[in-house]
Design an enzyme around this catalytic site. Sequence first.
Site, mmCIF file in Angstrom:
data_model
loop_
_atom_site.group_PDB
_atom_site.id
_atom_site.type_symbol
_atom_site.label_atom_id
_atom_site.label_comp_id
_atom_site.label_asym_id
_atom_site.label_seq_id
_atom_site.Cartn_x
_atom_site.Cartn_y
_atom_site.Cartn_z
ATOM 1 N N TYR A 287 -12.310 -2.516 -4.008
ATOM 2 C CA TYR A 287 -12.822 -2.720 -2.649
ATOM 3 C C TYR A 287 -14.355 -2.683 -2.598
ATOM 4 C CZ TYR A 287 -8.238 -2.512 -0.321
ATOM 5 O OH TYR A 287 -6.975 -2.782 0.142
ATOM 6 N N LYS B 154 0.820 -1.212 0.000
ATOM 7 C CA LYS B 154 0.000 0.000 0.000
ATOM 8 C C LYS B 154 0.864 1.278 0.000
ATOM 9 C CE LYS B 154 -3.973 -2.235 2.249
ATOM 10 N NZ LYS B 154 -5.070 -2.044 3.237
ATOM 11 N N HIS C 173 -2.088 -5.518 1.517
ATOM 12 C CA HIS C 173 -3.362 -6.214 1.361
ATOM 13 C C HIS C 173 -3.061 -7.614 0.855
ATOM 14 C CE1 HIS C 173 -7.425 -7.243 0.042
ATOM 15 N NE2 HIS C 173 -6.856 -7.706 -1.052
ATOM 16 N N GLU D 119 -9.569 -10.978 -7.489
ATOM 17 C CA GLU D 119 -8.609 -9.883 -7.328
ATOM 18 C C GLU D 119 -7.448 -9.993 -8.320
ATOM 19 O OE1 GLU D 119 -9.524 -9.003 -2.604
ATOM 20 O OE2 GLU D 119 -7.515 -9.705 -3.176
ATOM 21 N N ASN E 84 -1.973 0.197 6.647
ATOM 22 C CA ASN E 84 -1.527 -1.084 7.208
ATOM 23 C C ASN E 84 -0.623 -1.880 6.275
ATOM 24 O OD1 ASN E 84 -3.514 -1.962 5.469
ATOM 25 N ND2 ASN E 84 -4.524 -3.318 6.938
HETATM 26 P P1 CMP Z 1 -7.368 -4.744 3.508
HETATM 27 O O1 CMP Z 1 -6.872 -6.121 3.736
HETATM 28 O O2 CMP Z 1 -6.739 -4.005 2.377
HETATM 29 O O3 CMP Z 1 -8.947 -4.779 3.268
HETATM 30 C C1 CMP Z 1 -9.789 -3.686 3.565
HETATM 31 C C2 CMP Z 1 -9.085 -2.602 4.331
HETATM 32 O O4 CMP Z 1 -9.919 -1.705 5.011
HETATM 33 C C3 CMP Z 1 -8.226 -3.228 5.409
HETATM 34 O O5 CMP Z 1 -7.140 -3.893 4.828
HETATM 35 C C4 CMP Z 1 -7.914 -2.001 6.266
HETATM 36 O O6 CMP Z 1 -6.775 -1.307 5.800
HETATM 37 C C5 CMP Z 1 -9.141 -1.098 6.051
HETATM 38 N N1 CMP Z 1 -9.942 -0.963 7.260
HETATM 39 C C6 CMP Z 1 -10.163 0.195 7.938
HETATM 40 N N2 CMP Z 1 -10.947 -0.011 8.994
HETATM 41 C C7 CMP Z 1 -11.243 -1.337 9.019
HETATM 42 C C8 CMP Z 1 -12.019 -2.164 9.884
HETATM 43 N N3 CMP Z 1 -12.650 -1.678 10.954
HETATM 44 N N4 CMP Z 1 -12.096 -3.495 9.598
HETATM 45 C C9 CMP Z 1 -11.471 -4.002 8.506
HETATM 46 N N5 CMP Z 1 -10.731 -3.264 7.646
HETATM 47 C C10 CMP Z 1 -10.599 -1.943 7.909
#
Ligand code: CMP
Length: 141
Positions: free
Chosen positions: A50, A10, A116, A127, A113
């Site tokens: 998403y 990311k 993904h 995906e 974070n």
């Molecule tokens: P990712 O695995 O990319 O999939 C969806 C993303 O939403 C997740 O990582 C997080 O970066 C973001 N996100 C933000 N808030 C939440 C939440 N409460 N629960 C899950 N994903 C979240």
Amino acid sequence: AVERTLSIIKPDAVAKNVIGQIYSRFESNNLKIVASKMKWLSRQEAEAFYAVHRERPFFKDLVDFMVSGPVQIQVLEGENAIMKNRELMGATDPKKAAKGTIRADFAQSIDANAVHGSDSPETAAVEIAFFFPQMDIYAGR
Ligand code: CMP
């Protein structure tokens, strides 16, 4: 079984200049990079990728973050690749991620974070197809 999974480094981790460190973790855990590209997603692409989260309260922040800079997108192939990548990533919230995982080591927050990874064989197929036509995946070469 040998599987493929979609991985995205990311914008936060690309900006921190740790693409290579994250790739090393894939390689040293027998996940082979069989497709790879850097891309700055449009808002439309991020929203489409998403789409399953469209109704979630964090959707707008998630999309804002994913278009804030370039991302590095790859297909990883290997035995049990989907689960193995999720183990290497650690929990979605870096505060809850186990020691030594990518998110524990490189991530700041649940939005920023670092990575993904697909969460099931079904989402992996969708995906991977979203970002890579079959001809751009170089398996077994
Ligand atoms: P990712 O695995 O990319 O999939 C969806 C993303 O939403 C997740 O990582 C997080 O970066 C973001 N996100 C933000 N808030 C939440 C939440 N409460 N629960 C899950 N994903 C979240």
